[in-house]
Scaffold this motif. Structure first.
Motif, PDB file in Angstrom:
ATOM      1  N   ASP A 138       0.869  -1.180   0.000  1.00  0.00           N
ATOM      2  CA  ASP A 138       0.000   0.000   0.000  1.00  0.00           C
ATOM      3  C   ASP A 138       0.904   1.228   0.000  1.00  0.00           C
ATOM      4  OD1 ASP A 138      -2.215   1.630   0.147  1.00  0.00           O
ATOM      5  OD2 ASP A 138      -2.462   1.423   2.319  1.00  0.00           O
ATOM      6  N   THR A 139       0.575   2.225  -0.795  1.00  0.00           N
ATOM      7  CA  THR A 139       1.462   3.384  -0.895  1.00  0.00           C
ATOM      8  C   THR A 139       0.695   4.694  -0.726  1.00  0.00           C
ATOM      9  OG1 THR A 139       1.152   3.575  -3.295  1.00  0.00           O
ATOM     10  CG2 THR A 139       2.956   2.177  -2.555  1.00  0.00           C
ATOM     11  N   PRO A 140       1.412   5.749  -0.406  1.00  0.00           N
ATOM     12  CA  PRO A 140       0.800   7.089  -0.396  1.00  0.00           C
ATOM     13  C   PRO A 140       0.398   7.453  -1.830  1.00  0.00           C
ATOM     14  CG  PRO A 140       2.997   7.100   0.620  1.00  0.00           C
ATOM     15  CD  PRO A 140       2.835   5.783  -0.047  1.00  0.00           C
ATOM     16  N   PRO A 141      -0.418   8.469  -2.016  1.00  0.00           N
ATOM     17  CA  PRO A 141      -0.844   8.852  -3.368  1.00  0.00           C
ATOM     18  C   PRO A 141       0.346   9.190  -4.263  1.00  0.00           C
ATOM     19  CG  PRO A 141      -2.026  10.110  -1.699  1.00  0.00           C
ATOM     20  CD  PRO A 141      -1.007   9.322  -0.975  1.00  0.00           C
ATOM     21  N   ILE A 142       0.242   8.792  -5.534  1.00  0.00           N
ATOM     22  CA  ILE A 142       1.350   9.077  -6.453  1.00  0.00           C
ATOM     23  C   ILE A 142       1.194  10.467  -7.064  1.00  0.00           C
ATOM     24  CG2 ILE A 142       0.226   7.985  -8.464  1.00  0.00           C
ATOM     25  CD1 ILE A 142       3.006   7.052  -9.303  1.00  0.00           C
ATOM     26  N   ILE A 143      -0.044  10.896  -7.292  1.00  0.00           N
ATOM     27  CA  ILE A 143      -0.254  12.257  -7.798  1.00  0.00           C
ATOM     28  C   ILE A 143      -1.345  12.909  -6.959  1.00  0.00           C
ATOM     29  CG2 ILE A 143       0.428  11.889 -10.208  1.00  0.00           C
ATOM     30  CD1 ILE A 143      -2.563  11.570 -10.854  1.00  0.00           C
ATOM     31  N   SER A 144      -1.360  14.235  -6.958  1.00  0.00           N
ATOM     32  CA  SER A 144      -2.367  14.917  -6.159  1.00  0.00           C
ATOM     33  C   SER A 144      -3.633  15.112  -6.980  1.00  0.00           C
ATOM     34  CB  SER A 144      -1.839  16.266  -5.692  1.00  0.00           C
ATOM     35  OG  SER A 144      -1.681  17.103  -6.817  1.00  0.00           O
ATOM     36  N   ASN A 145      -4.723  15.466  -6.319  1.00  0.00           N
ATOM     37  CA  ASN A 145      -5.966  15.738  -7.035  1.00  0.00           C
ATOM     38  C   ASN A 145      -5.806  16.949  -7.937  1.00  0.00           C
ATOM     39  OD1 ASN A 145      -7.443  13.640  -6.011  1.00  0.00           O
ATOM     40  ND2 ASN A 145      -8.052  14.780  -4.188  1.00  0.00           N
ATOM     41  N   ASN A 148       0.639  19.728  -9.537  1.00  0.00           N
ATOM     42  CA  ASN A 148       1.573  18.850 -10.228  1.00  0.00           C
ATOM     43  C   ASN A 148       2.388  17.979  -9.295  1.00  0.00           C
ATOM     44  OD1 ASN A 148       0.942  19.840 -12.822  1.00  0.00           O
ATOM     45  ND2 ASN A 148       2.012  21.731 -12.237  1.00  0.00           N
ATOM     46  N   TYR A 149       1.942  17.863  -8.063  1.00  0.00           N
ATOM     47  CA  TYR A 149       2.710  17.087  -7.116  1.00  0.00           C
ATOM     48  C   TYR A 149       2.828  15.621  -7.548  1.00  0.00           C
ATOM     49  CZ  TYR A 149       3.502  14.265  -2.988  1.00  0.00           C
ATOM     50  OH  TYR A 149       3.976  13.326  -2.130  1.00  0.00           O
ATOM     51  N   VAL A 150       4.064  15.115  -7.602  1.00  0.00           N
ATOM     52  CA  VAL A 150       4.300  13.710  -7.934  1.00  0.00           C
ATOM     53  C   VAL A 150       5.170  13.093  -6.853  1.00  0.00           C
ATOM     54  CG1 VAL A 150       5.416  12.139  -9.545  1.00  0.00           C
ATOM     55  CG2 VAL A 150       4.097  14.058 -10.424  1.00  0.00           C
ATOM     56  N   ASN A 151       4.746  11.943  -6.354  1.00  0.00           N
ATOM     57  CA  ASN A 151       5.474  11.292  -5.271  1.00  0.00           C
ATOM     58  C   ASN A 151       6.592  10.393  -5.812  1.00  0.00           C
ATOM     59  OD1 ASN A 151       6.292   9.806  -3.021  1.00  0.00           O
ATOM     60  ND2 ASN A 151       4.249   9.930  -2.106  1.00  0.00           N
ATOM     61  N   THR A 152       7.838  10.878  -5.735  1.00  0.00           N
ATOM     62  CA  THR A 152       8.951  10.126  -6.313  1.00  0.00           C
ATOM     63  C   THR A 152       9.259   8.859  -5.524  1.00  0.00           C
ATOM     64  OG1 THR A 152      10.441  11.511  -5.049  1.00  0.00           O
ATOM     65  CG2 THR A 152      10.138  12.076  -7.359  1.00  0.00           C
ATOM     66  N   ARG A 153       8.892   8.867  -4.264  1.00  0.00           N
ATOM     67  CA  ARG A 153       9.131   7.679  -3.448  1.00  0.00           C
ATOM     68  C   ARG A 153       8.252   6.522  -3.937  1.00  0.00           C
ATOM     69  NH1 ARG A 153       7.474   8.092   2.547  1.00  0.00           N
ATOM     70  NH2 ARG A 153       8.175   6.106   3.417  1.00  0.00           N
TER      71      ARG A 153
END
Ligand code: GDP
Ligand code: MG
Length: 381
Positions: A138-145, A148-153
């Protein structure tokens, strides 16, 4: 077709690239990649290669930063040690139902909440499928609603996994657009969810019988071109698998590990809330319409994961003994020889097999024979 690009690479650049391939730690990889980039001549013909090298470098630097923080006793680790028959990253935008799915399918304790950023750290859990288990993360969100936030982790976890499940909520009015944004985000970072456009996989061997090219698609280059390209990298023993219609540049990207293919399932979740109006996805991407709340549509997910991983279960046995309870998990197309090698034997004479792959019980087969899922294999040395 004449292959020009990589033949222009100076010996020094090639040496650095090999150093990069062999590096075991993130620090060593970064150092070798930096040296590689400075050794590559800058011109039109090396643009793609440098683009990939720089993106990979940026990603490695982020990994290094995370590791440093972890050592200081701070933040959590980025990678999760693999367990079971395959590691599957569950990714998607906030609130799509990733944690709900995780909680329905595995033993993991996760936070389910309408708060879009309720999952802050990746959490692994095991999902049972017949007599084996898959490790879901299970992961945190990859993109925001918005924005342009993108989760590189999350991208790093996806890159390290064996397969991806993308969860999209049907309560999102623009769910197809949201899916497209997730796929674009992955592709921009070299994570391909489809092989249709073209993909080259290079498996280097330490020794062996030269370059073995396997065509699964129709590229615009020949086996000779591949051999020339690889020899310019001083690679003389390798299996090269070619899917779709890649270009020769993809050889560079593949060598530098910049492009990687992940078998993918898209889950359109919350079917209890909204109608599914169809999706236009590449043929090799499986999609399902489900509800993590009611469990609807999730009945065959274990089988689907098993299939996209392209693995099989082999129960090995010794003469006059029952087969091992725990199967060996191996590539779907693995031969008797490869099975023997994974259990540390090299001098195989022949094997006896039982199961779907056998013409009759106890059939005697050679080292090149490919047994099927669930076959029982007795190897004789
Ligand atoms: N109606 C309905 N609600 C769901 C479903 N799956 C998740 N939810 C709800 O959607 C919200 C977000 O779920 P969560 O699993 O935390 O999403 P995540 O952010 O992707 O991990 C929660 O309020 C869940 O109860 C579903 O299949 N149907
Ligand atoms: Mg969550």
């Amino acid at each position: 077709m004449v292959y020009e690009m990589v033949t222009n690479l100076p010996a020094e650049a090639i040496a650095k690239l090999n150093k990069y391939s062999d590096a075991k730690t993130v620090e060593d990889k970064i150092k070798a990649l930096e040296e590689f980039i400075s050794a590559v001549p800058k011109h039109k013909g090396t643009e793609n290669l440098l683009y990939w090298a720089r993106s990979r470098l940026a990603e490695l630097r982020q990994e290094e930063e995370k590791e440093r923080r972890k050592k200081k006793g701070g933040g959590p680790r980025i990678f999760i040690e693999k367990a079971g028959a395959g590691q599957i990253a569950i990714i998607g935008p906030p609130n799509s139902g990733k944690s709900s799915l995780m909680s329905r399918l595995t033993n993991a304790k996760v936070v389910i909440s309408p708060n879009p950023f309720s999952t802050t750290d990746p959490i692994p859990g095991m999902m049972q499928y017949e007599d084996i288990q898959f490790q879901l993360i299970d992961t945190p969100p990859i993109i925001s609603n918005e924005g342009n936030y993108v989760n590189t982790r999350v991208l790093a976890i996806a890159r390290n996994s064996d397969a991806i499940i993308i969860v999209i909520g049907l309560d999102d009015e623009n769910y197809l657009n949201t899916l497209k944004r997730v796929i674009d985000t992955l592709e921009k970072r070299g994570i391909m969810i489809s092989m249709q456009k073209g993909y080259i996989r290079i498996i280097k061997h330490r020794s062996g019988n030269g370059i073995n090219v396997v065509f699964y698609g129709k590229p615009k280059f020949t086996e000779e071109d591949v051999k020339k390209a690889l020899s310019s990298y001083r690679i003389f023993n390798a299996t090269v698998e070619i899917y779709g219609e890649p270009s020769l540049d993809d050889i560079d990207a593949s060598l530098i590990n910049a492009i990687t293919y992940k078998p993918t399932i898209v889950l359109f979740n919350k079917k209890d809330l909204n109608n599914f109006k169809g999706a236009d996805l590449p043929k090799d991407v499986l999609y399902k319409v489900v509800s993590a709340k009611t469990g609807e549509g999730l009945e065959d997910l274990g089988k689907d994961i098993f299939n996209i991983l392209k693995i099989k279960r082999i129960y090995t046995k010794k003469p006059n003994a029952p087969p091992d309870k725990d199967p060996l998990i191996i590539r779907e197309d693995a031969t008797i020889r490869e099975i023997a090698e994974t259990i540390n034997h090299s001098n195989i004479k022949y094997a006896k097999i039982w199961g779907k792959g056998a013409k009759y019980d106890g059939q005697r087969v050679g080292p090149d024979f490919i047994p099927k899922d669930k076959d029982i294999v007795e190897i004789r040395f």
